[in-house]
Design a protein around this motif. Structure first.
Motif, PDB file in Angstrom:
ATOM      1  N   ALA A  10      79.022  81.988  30.886  1.00  0.00           N
ATOM      2  CA  ALA A  10      79.793  80.975  31.605  1.00  0.00           C
ATOM      3  C   ALA A  10      78.978  80.357  32.730  1.00  0.00           C
ATOM      4  N   LEU A  11      78.270  81.172  33.497  1.00  0.00           N
ATOM      5  CA  LEU A  11      77.471  80.653  34.604  1.00  0.00           C
ATOM      6  C   LEU A  11      76.306  79.812  34.102  1.00  0.00           C
ATOM      7  N   THR A  12      75.776  80.154  32.937  1.00  0.00           N
ATOM      8  CA  THR A  12      74.694  79.365  32.350  1.00  0.00           C
ATOM      9  C   THR A  12      75.219  78.006  31.906  1.00  0.00           C
ATOM     10  N   VAL A  14      84.809  75.443  33.485  1.00  0.00           N
ATOM     11  CA  VAL A  14      84.422  76.794  33.071  1.00  0.00           C
ATOM     12  C   VAL A  14      85.200  77.783  33.929  1.00  0.00           C
ATOM     13  N   LEU A  15      86.068  78.587  33.308  1.00  0.00           N
ATOM     14  CA  LEU A  15      86.963  79.475  34.050  1.00  0.00           C
ATOM     15  C   LEU A  15      86.768  80.923  33.608  1.00  0.00           C
ATOM     16  N   THR A  70      89.453  66.750  29.842  1.00  0.00           N
ATOM     17  CA  THR A  70      88.571  67.834  30.266  1.00  0.00           C
ATOM     18  C   THR A  70      88.479  68.911  29.186  1.00  0.00           C
ATOM     19  N   ALA A  71      87.273  69.394  28.928  1.00  0.00           N
ATOM     20  CA  ALA A  71      87.078  70.543  28.043  1.00  0.00           C
ATOM     21  C   ALA A  71      87.215  71.820  28.852  1.00  0.00           C
ATOM     22  N   LEU A  72      87.737  72.869  28.220  1.00  0.00           N
ATOM     23  CA  LEU A  72      87.963  74.152  28.887  1.00  0.00           C
ATOM     24  C   LEU A  72      87.150  75.245  28.204  1.00  0.00           C
ATOM     25  N   LEU A  73      86.349  75.969  28.974  1.00  0.00           N
ATOM     26  CA  LEU A  73      85.675  77.172  28.494  1.00  0.00           C
ATOM     27  C   LEU A  73      86.261  78.339  29.277  1.00  0.00           C
ATOM     28  N   LEU A  74      87.020  79.206  28.591  1.00  0.00           N
ATOM     29  CA  LEU A  74      87.806  80.233  29.247  1.00  0.00           C
ATOM     30  C   LEU A  74      87.289  81.615  28.884  1.00  0.00           C
ATOM     31  N   VAL A  75      86.686  82.314  29.831  1.00  0.00           N
ATOM     32  CA  VAL A  75      86.324  83.717  29.633  1.00  0.00           C
ATOM     33  C   VAL A  75      87.566  84.539  29.927  1.00  0.00           C
TER      34      VAL A  75
END
Length: 452
Positions: free
Chosen positions: A277-279, A397-398, A425-430
């Motif tokens: 996620a951070l990358t 990024v969440l 908005t696109a969502l990347l959820l960890v």
């Protein structure tokens, strides 16, 4: 409360559960830090004087990591209690095994994932063998196997030692068989229910679910239709990620993120979800391969987010860290929500309107003047999500965006994320939240050790 009792403490977000645990642990502070009426006694003495009798696992495990090495961190409490040297290390090994943290004593604490740090904090308390164990959402950031291991470890510890255990948890189903007693706090901190799991969860389940308690079998039935995706935003080809260049965690990742796409990143603790996620968020460089921002996202900045300035990232890639406190900058909730819009030089009236809207949607209006660090864990999480969406980034990024939420605030947060997604908005959820991906009709990326 009877010695050896096993209590599940429930209530809506912000009802005072964590504050009560802090009081029982004797760490609330003096009169200059708040008000207290009545008495909290442990073994007949004030809680603050019951040294060594109470072990507390905090809601944020980051705040309990004290030592550079895992073994030393687990041993810290025992050393302060004057436990014999040889006995300390027997306890350390037993505690690490009990919580399923299978790393060496010399393993650097800073290299643990958030979920692993949660196990580390629990191991430190278990090793002390206190008479009263207080657990504040001990499984919030754990994978399913980790949840089972922690519940089993606490169950075994209680059986062997006879310790009294109080668990604050939103994952009620995981702890139902453990609990002998269920206590429910209302929004004003008063006790709404107190009894056996059957008398509280079964007979009063509908009313409790309506106020936000996660009652097994009465979880929110929420599912938001997925909008049509748009143009490509970010592409990864042969991507490898690492916190340190010499310690690659994941490699050979080939993925694309598009407008209005929702992706749930899942997998066991320590597999590299937060590092990925951070990358993706442009905060740490790829260890190898390509991470390319497409023209829809880059807008003339170049294809490499890691090279963008923070002001360039702000409206393009927003990020919510696993620990909310890591991203708070202002002294009030209102000013915290205004940080991003002001950095983008939005007009004052527009900033005020945006902040007022988010305060209402996040259930934080009455806390607008409060310091972010004084909020409950669930309130801090909602605030951190609000700060990221305040500037409407193209990609959000969440990392564990729903931890600490009751069922009512969880539903409101999911609906807000769905609206943000619908707007483009696109969502990347960890996440370890098994309800989140279905609710958002998200694509799932399950990570395995070394690759996806």
């Amino acid at each position: 409360m009877k010695p050896g009792e096993r209590v599940l403490l429930l209530g809506a977000s912000g009802s005072g559960k964590s504050t009560l645990l802090a009081g029982l642990a004797g760490v609330l502070g003096g009169d200059d830090e708040g008000e207290q009426r009545g008495r909290l006694l442990i073994d007949g003495v004030p809680a603050g004087a019951a040294r060594g009798r109470v072990g507390l696992v905090l809601q944020d495990p980051e705040t309990q990591v004290l030592m550079a090495r895992v073994g030393d961190d687990v041993a810290f409490g025992c050393e302060n209690l004057g436990v014999a040297h040889d006995e300390i290390w027997r306890r350390v090994d037993d505690a690490l095994d009990a919580v399923g943290l299978r790393v060496s004593r010399d393993h650097p604490s800073e290299r643990l994932s958030g979920g692993q740090k949660q196990r580390l904090a629990l191991a430190g308390v278990i090793a002390m063998r206190p008479g009263l164990i207080l657990l504040d959402e001990p499984t919030a950031n754990l994978d399913p196997d980790g949840v089972r291991e922690v519940v089993a470890a606490v169950t075994a510890l209680a059986a062997v030692t006879g310790s009294t255990v109080i668990v604050v948890e939103h994952r009620v189903a995981a702890w139902r068989q453990f609990a002998e007693r269920v206590v429910v706090l209302g929004p004003d901190g008063r006790v709404l229910a107190d009894g056996t799991p059957v008398s509280v969860l079964d007979l009063e389940g509908a009313a409790l679910a309506a106020m936000g308690v996660w009652v097994p079998g009465q979880e929110p039935r929420l599912r938001v239709a997925a909008p049509d995706v748009g143009a490509d935003l970010l592409t990864a080809e042969g991507l490898a990620v690492a916190r340190e260049p010499a310690h690659v965690i994941l490699s050979a990742l080939d993925v694309t993120i598009t407008e209005r796409q929702a992706v749930a990143v899942t997998g066991p603790n320590g597999v590299g979800k937060s590092t990925l996620a951070l990358t993706v968020a442009g905060l740490i460089p790829p260890a190898a391969g390509v991470l390319r921002a497409e023209s829809m996202l880059a807008s003339g900045l170049g294809p490499h987010p890691i090279r963008w300035k923070s002001r360039d990232l702000l409206p393009r890639i927003g990020v919510v860290f696993q620990s909310p406190e890591h991203q708070f900058l202002a002294s009030t909730v209102r000013d915290e929500l205004a940080v991003g819009p002001r950095a983008l030089n939005m007009p004052s009236a527009a900033v005020a309107d945006r902040v007022d809207e988010l305060l209402e949607r996040l259930g934080l209006t009455e806390l607008a003047s409060a310091h972010p660090f004084t909020l409950s864990g669930g309130q801090q999480r909602r605030l951190s999500v609000g700060t990221a969406i305040a500037v409407s980034p193209r990609l959000l990024v969440l990392d564990e965006p729903t931890f600490g939420q009751d069922s009512v605030t969880w539903s409101a947060l999911v609906r807000l994320l769905a609206e943000v997604r619908g707007a483009g908005t696109a969502l990347l959820l960890v996440t370890h939240d098994e309800l989140l991906a279905p609710a958002l009709t998200a694509t799932s990326w399950e990570l395995r050790r070394g690759a996806a």
